[in-house]
Design a protein around this motif. Structure first.
Motif, PDB file in Angstrom:
ATOM      1  N   LEU A 162       0.822  -1.109  -0.077  1.00  0.00           N
ATOM      2  CA  LEU A 162       0.012   0.096  -0.152  1.00  0.00           C
ATOM      3  C   LEU A 162       0.775   1.258   0.009  1.00  0.00           C
ATOM      4  O   LEU A 162       1.111   1.957   0.891  1.00  0.00           O
ATOM      5  CB  LEU A 162      -1.074  -0.103   1.068  1.00  0.00           C
ATOM      6  CG  LEU A 162      -1.793  -1.270   1.323  1.00  0.00           C
ATOM      7  CD1 LEU A 162      -2.331  -1.354   2.935  1.00  0.00           C
ATOM      8  CD2 LEU A 162      -2.859  -1.349   0.503  1.00  0.00           C
ATOM      9  N   PRO A 163       1.518   1.481  -1.060  1.00  0.00           N
ATOM     10  CA  PRO A 163       2.528   2.504  -1.078  1.00  0.00           C
ATOM     11  C   PRO A 163       1.528   4.250  -0.742  1.00  0.00           C
ATOM     12  O   PRO A 163       2.123   4.878  -0.675  1.00  0.00           O
ATOM     13  CB  PRO A 163       3.003   2.804  -2.540  1.00  0.00           C
ATOM     14  CG  PRO A 163       2.101   1.757  -3.372  1.00  0.00           C
ATOM     15  CD  PRO A 163       1.518   0.917  -2.528  1.00  0.00           C
ATOM     16  N   HIS A 164       0.223   4.069  -1.241  1.00  0.00           N
ATOM     17  CA  HIS A 164      -0.669   5.234  -0.937  1.00  0.00           C
ATOM     18  C   HIS A 164      -0.743   5.424   0.323  1.00  0.00           C
ATOM     19  O   HIS A 164      -1.589   6.419   0.843  1.00  0.00           O
ATOM     20  CB  HIS A 164      -1.689   5.291  -1.772  1.00  0.00           C
ATOM     21  CG  HIS A 164      -2.508   3.996  -1.748  1.00  0.00           C
ATOM     22  ND1 HIS A 164      -2.454   2.814  -2.073  1.00  0.00           N
ATOM     23  CD2 HIS A 164      -3.718   3.752  -1.338  1.00  0.00           C
ATOM     24  CE1 HIS A 164      -3.171   1.717  -1.637  1.00  0.00           C
ATOM     25  NE2 HIS A 164      -4.068   2.855  -1.211  1.00  0.00           N
ATOM     26  N   LEU A 165      -0.590   4.410   1.404  1.00  0.00           N
ATOM     27  CA  LEU A 165      -0.798   4.450   2.812  1.00  0.00           C
ATOM     28  C   LEU A 165       0.385   4.151   3.527  1.00  0.00           C
ATOM     29  O   LEU A 165       0.288   2.920   4.118  1.00  0.00           O
ATOM     30  CB  LEU A 165      -2.003   3.510   3.180  1.00  0.00           C
ATOM     31  CG  LEU A 165      -3.208   3.886   2.507  1.00  0.00           C
ATOM     32  CD1 LEU A 165      -4.321   2.701   2.848  1.00  0.00           C
ATOM     33  CD2 LEU A 165      -3.888   5.255   3.072  1.00  0.00           C
ATOM     34  N   PRO A 166       1.471   4.952   3.501  1.00  0.00           N
ATOM     35  CA  PRO A 166       2.597   4.546   4.270  1.00  0.00           C
ATOM     36  C   PRO A 166       2.565   4.262   5.515  1.00  0.00           C
ATOM     37  O   PRO A 166       3.225   3.267   6.192  1.00  0.00           O
ATOM     38  CB  PRO A 166       3.690   5.616   3.648  1.00  0.00           C
ATOM     39  CG  PRO A 166       2.666   6.740   3.439  1.00  0.00           C
ATOM     40  CD  PRO A 166       1.439   6.171   2.725  1.00  0.00           C
ATOM     41  N   GLY A 167       1.974   5.422   6.287  1.00  0.00           N
ATOM     42  CA  GLY A 167       1.754   5.124   7.712  1.00  0.00           C
ATOM     43  C   GLY A 167       0.978   3.828   8.051  1.00  0.00           C
ATOM     44  O   GLY A 167       1.439   3.259   9.078  1.00  0.00           O
ATOM     45  N   TYR A 168       0.009   3.583   7.402  1.00  0.00           N
ATOM     46  CA  TYR A 168      -0.831   2.241   7.721  1.00  0.00           C
ATOM     47  C   TYR A 168       0.130   0.993   7.490  1.00  0.00           C
ATOM     48  O   TYR A 168       0.257   0.363   8.556  1.00  0.00           O
ATOM     49  CB  TYR A 168      -2.157   2.143   6.795  1.00  0.00           C
ATOM     50  CG  TYR A 168      -2.731   0.798   7.057  1.00  0.00           C
ATOM     51  CD1 TYR A 168      -3.441   0.515   7.894  1.00  0.00           C
ATOM     52  CD2 TYR A 168      -2.640  -0.263   6.107  1.00  0.00           C
ATOM     53  CE1 TYR A 168      -4.257  -0.543   8.132  1.00  0.00           C
ATOM     54  CE2 TYR A 168      -3.095  -1.410   6.491  1.00  0.00           C
ATOM     55  CZ  TYR A 168      -3.821  -1.419   7.349  1.00  0.00           C
ATOM     56  OH  TYR A 168      -4.461  -2.580   7.532  1.00  0.00           O
ATOM     57  N   PHE A 212     -16.107   0.952   5.705  1.00  0.00           N
ATOM     58  CA  PHE A 212     -15.763   2.206   4.973  1.00  0.00           C
ATOM     59  C   PHE A 212     -14.428   2.288   4.268  1.00  0.00           C
ATOM     60  O   PHE A 212     -14.102   3.471   3.652  1.00  0.00           O
ATOM     61  CB  PHE A 212     -15.056   3.127   6.573  1.00  0.00           C
ATOM     62  CG  PHE A 212     -16.281   3.143   7.497  1.00  0.00           C
ATOM     63  CD1 PHE A 212     -17.337   3.953   7.372  1.00  0.00           C
ATOM     64  CD2 PHE A 212     -15.929   2.546   8.610  1.00  0.00           C
ATOM     65  CE1 PHE A 212     -18.312   3.753   8.257  1.00  0.00           C
ATOM     66  CE2 PHE A 212     -17.004   2.826   9.970  1.00  0.00           C
ATOM     67  CZ  PHE A 212     -18.055   3.431   9.440  1.00  0.00           C
ATOM     68  N   GLY A 213     -13.933   1.001   3.721  1.00  0.00           N
ATOM     69  CA  GLY A 213     -12.721   0.931   2.646  1.00  0.00           C
ATOM     70  C   GLY A 213     -11.528   1.722   3.320  1.00  0.00           C
ATOM     71  O   GLY A 213     -11.222   1.432   4.585  1.00  0.00           O
ATOM     72  N   GLU A 214     -10.915   2.463   2.442  1.00  0.00           N
ATOM     73  CA  GLU A 214      -9.719   3.243   3.002  1.00  0.00           C
ATOM     74  C   GLU A 214      -9.840   4.511   3.550  1.00  0.00           C
ATOM     75  O   GLU A 214      -8.880   4.957   4.053  1.00  0.00           O
ATOM     76  CB  GLU A 214      -8.578   3.078   1.877  1.00  0.00           C
ATOM     77  CG  GLU A 214      -8.151   1.759   1.547  1.00  0.00           C
ATOM     78  CD  GLU A 214      -7.356   1.960   0.273  1.00  0.00           C
ATOM     79  OE1 GLU A 214      -7.120   3.017  -0.139  1.00  0.00           O
ATOM     80  OE2 GLU A 214      -6.617   0.812  -0.091  1.00  0.00           O
ATOM     81  N   ASN A 215     -10.979   4.877   3.769  1.00  0.00           N
ATOM     82  CA  ASN A 215     -11.416   6.183   4.382  1.00  0.00           C
ATOM     83  C   ASN A 215     -10.857   6.349   5.717  1.00  0.00           C
ATOM     84  O   ASN A 215     -11.438   5.899   6.621  1.00  0.00           O
ATOM     85  CB  ASN A 215     -13.019   6.330   4.319  1.00  0.00           C
ATOM     86  CG  ASN A 215     -13.418   7.590   4.546  1.00  0.00           C
ATOM     87  OD1 ASN A 215     -12.575   8.829   5.153  1.00  0.00           O
ATOM     88  ND2 ASN A 215     -14.762   8.177   4.850  1.00  0.00           N
ATOM     89  N   GLN A 216      -9.860   7.289   5.830  1.00  0.00           N
ATOM     90  CA  GLN A 216      -9.187   7.576   7.140  1.00  0.00           C
ATOM     91  C   GLN A 216      -8.737   6.204   7.672  1.00  0.00           C
ATOM     92  O   GLN A 216      -8.575   6.105   9.109  1.00  0.00           O
ATOM     93  CB  GLN A 216     -10.298   8.337   8.154  1.00  0.00           C
ATOM     94  CG  GLN A 216     -10.822   9.613   7.648  1.00  0.00           C
ATOM     95  CD  GLN A 216     -11.439  10.309   8.503  1.00  0.00           C
ATOM     96  OE1 GLN A 216     -11.042  10.826   9.453  1.00  0.00           O
ATOM     97  NE2 GLN A 216     -12.701  10.521   8.288  1.00  0.00           N
ATOM     98  N   LEU A 217      -8.045   5.270   6.917  1.00  0.00           N
ATOM     99  CA  LEU A 217      -7.779   3.986   7.623  1.00  0.00           C
ATOM    100  C   LEU A 217      -6.619   3.931   8.572  1.00  0.00           C
ATOM    101  O   LEU A 217      -6.456   3.339   9.582  1.00  0.00           O
ATOM    102  CB  LEU A 217      -7.393   2.996   6.247  1.00  0.00           C
ATOM    103  CG  LEU A 217      -7.094   1.653   6.794  1.00  0.00           C
ATOM    104  CD1 LEU A 217      -7.712   0.881   7.760  1.00  0.00           C
ATOM    105  CD2 LEU A 217      -6.659   0.734   5.445  1.00  0.00           C
ATOM    106  N   GLU A 218      -5.727   4.763   8.195  1.00  0.00           N
ATOM    107  CA  GLU A 218      -4.515   5.011   9.053  1.00  0.00           C
ATOM    108  C   GLU A 218      -4.866   5.524  10.332  1.00  0.00           C
ATOM    109  O   GLU A 218      -4.251   4.995  11.179  1.00  0.00           O
ATOM    110  CB  GLU A 218      -3.483   5.999   8.351  1.00  0.00           C
ATOM    111  CG  GLU A 218      -2.066   6.387   9.121  1.00  0.00           C
ATOM    112  CD  GLU A 218      -1.205   7.139   8.554  1.00  0.00           C
ATOM    113  OE1 GLU A 218      -0.422   7.870   9.135  1.00  0.00           O
ATOM    114  OE2 GLU A 218      -1.396   7.257   6.981  1.00  0.00           O
TER     115      GLU A 218
END
Length: 474
Positions: free
Chosen positions: A324-330, A361-367
């Motif tokens: 998930l390169p678009h969610l590096p923190g997660y 909620f999918g990836e909505n505010q997932l991190e």
């Protein structure tokens, strides 16, 4: 329920594929009511592949050898076979692994026999896993037998290898036996049993592609475990799960929840939908995720297969192999959590929470959700005096229904409000030595960049971590 029960030898079992018109005398298999059991042995499409490996082959040969040494006059009992009789066939519901293994032995020890004919003509193995395992096992057995062929021919006597046959006229009855009995060899887990239940509910025309889809999913145990927690641990119908050590009871829960309690009907998915109403009264509908809801009712067949496939996909993408390169923190949080020591039971609850959140909620505010869930779920690691026991996780969800906080929320913000209401507490013992708790807190401080001195852990750890989770991004 029409059931025939009979005792037979392996030689009888393979004799002309049990075709009654061709079998006479001692080769005939008669049930307890005196009727002949006839039909061609077949393996249904929805059965799992042949998967016995060296360990099971070696154990079987060792058992036969020991039995022959101590009780040479008696037959060796190989357990029960469950067969469904229909249209001149005897579909193997339970016993494929043993039957195939004996057929392989027969090919090597009794060439040109009825046993070899059964393997080459009657039993078909289309799955690549089955084909590869058959090749491997033939090679292994050939090497085993090559040094003493006459010894093994005398030892593996198909006339002295005995089965109990349970033959039903109804496929449902056959699976009731299958789901409740203990299976030999590689013991089946819950996911293996529910596979057969759902594939046989699929129209026969489509069974093969859905069987391939199921096999492509790999091991479902972790995903099913997370889904069970999501479905069992809810205030409206709170149910306790057996310990992971109570394998039979846990298997029964899986079979009950994902097979016996499923209904009949179409492939229906439930999920959060929100509706916009414009000033002119025009209405548009949107859904956060085009998938299934963890706690939704399920129908047998395609519905449950796709439900499990969907959540297996989420599990792989967001936990097992996150890319998930678009969610590096997660991504960094998950990689770090998977290496955490002494947190296996907490990890199980955390994965259930993640699947529930992402399915809604999918990836909505997932991190942000992942961090807040970490603070709540992993709180047991610092609020307990020493170890985190399996039963304490169930007790924790009764006191703090974190799964309900997610499941009953319509927006991430509403979910976060529930999570933020949780107050993290640190139990002060074992912080002055190299304990599991102390090492955990050290790692948390390092990952979240909490600049605390060791002596400040009890008083400042909770406050610092709560502030970090509430504010700064990873």
């Amino acid at each position: 329920m029409t059931v025939q029960v009979a005792t037979c030898s392996a030689a009888q079992l393979f004799s002309s594929h049990l075709l009654g018109d061709q079998v006479t005398g001692d080769a005939r298999i008669l049930s307890s009511d005196g009727t002949a059991i006839v039909g061609e042995l077949t393996i249904p499409e929805y059965q799992r592949p042949y998967c016995w490996q060296d360990t099971q082959l070696s154990a079987l040969l060792q058992d036969i050898t020991a039995h022959s040494r101590h009780r040479p006059a008696l037959s060796y009992y190989l357990g029960s076979l469950i067969l469904h009789q229909a249209h001149g066939q005897l579909n193997i519901i339970d016993g494929q692994q043993r039957i195939t293994t004996l057929a392989l032995m027969g090919c090597l020890l009794q060439p040109h026999s009825e046993i070899q004919a059964s393997l080459l003509q009657g039993l078909e193995y289309e799955h690549p896993i089955s084909q590869q395992q058959i090749k491997h096992n033939l090679k292994w057995l050939k090497e085993k037998f090559s040094s003493q062929p006459e010894y093994w021919q005398g030892l593996v006597d198909f006339n002295k290898l005995q089965f109990t046959l349970v033959v039903t006229q109804s496929e449902d009855d056959a699976y009731r036996f299958f789901e409740t009995q203990n299976t030999g060899g590689v013991r089946l887990g819950g996911p293996d049993i529910i596979k057969a239940h759902h594939l046989r509910a699929v129209d026969k025309l489509h069974q093969k592609p859905f069987a391939k889809q199921w096999e492509s999913l790999g091991k479902l145990d972790d995903t099913v475990s997370a889904l069970l927690k999501g479905r069992y641990w809810q205030r409206i119908s709170m149910r306790e799960l057996p310990s992971h050590q109570q394998k039979k009871q846990l298997r029964d829960c899986i079979v009950s929840e994902f097979a016996q309690q499923t209904g009949k009907g179409e492939d229906i998915a439930f999920g959060r939908t929100y509706r916009y109403t414009g000033l002119s009264g025009d209405v548009s509908h949107h859904q956060a995720q085009q998938g299934y809801d963890v706690r939704q009712p399920l129908n047998a067949g395609v519905n449950t297969i796709r439900y499990l496939s969907y959540f297996q996909g989420l599990y792989n993408d967001y936990w097992e192999k996150p890319d998930l390169p678009h969610l590096p923190g997660y991504h960094s949080l998950i990689v770090w959590l998977k290496g955490m020591e002494g947190c296996g039971y907490l990890e199980g609850l955390y994965k259930a929470c993640l699947l529930l959140y992402i399915s809604q909620f999918g990836e909505n505010q997932l991190e942000q959700a992942a961090k807040k869930l970490f603070l709540v779920v992993y709180s047991r690691r610092v609020s307990n005096q020493k170890a985190v026991r399996e039963k304490s996780i169930y007790a924790f969800t009764r006191e703090y229904p974190v799964l309900d906080w997610i499941g009953l929320s319509y927006t991430p913000e509403q979910c976060f409000a529930y999570l933020d209401s949780f107050v993290l507490m640190v139990e002060g013992s074992n912080l002055d030595k190299n304990s599991v708790k102390k090492r955990f807190m050290d790692k948390v401080c390092e990952f979240f960049v909490l600049e605390l001195k060791p002596g400040q852990y009890k008083d400042s750890f909770a406050q610092a971590l709560t502030f970090k989770v509430a504010g700064d991004p990873l």
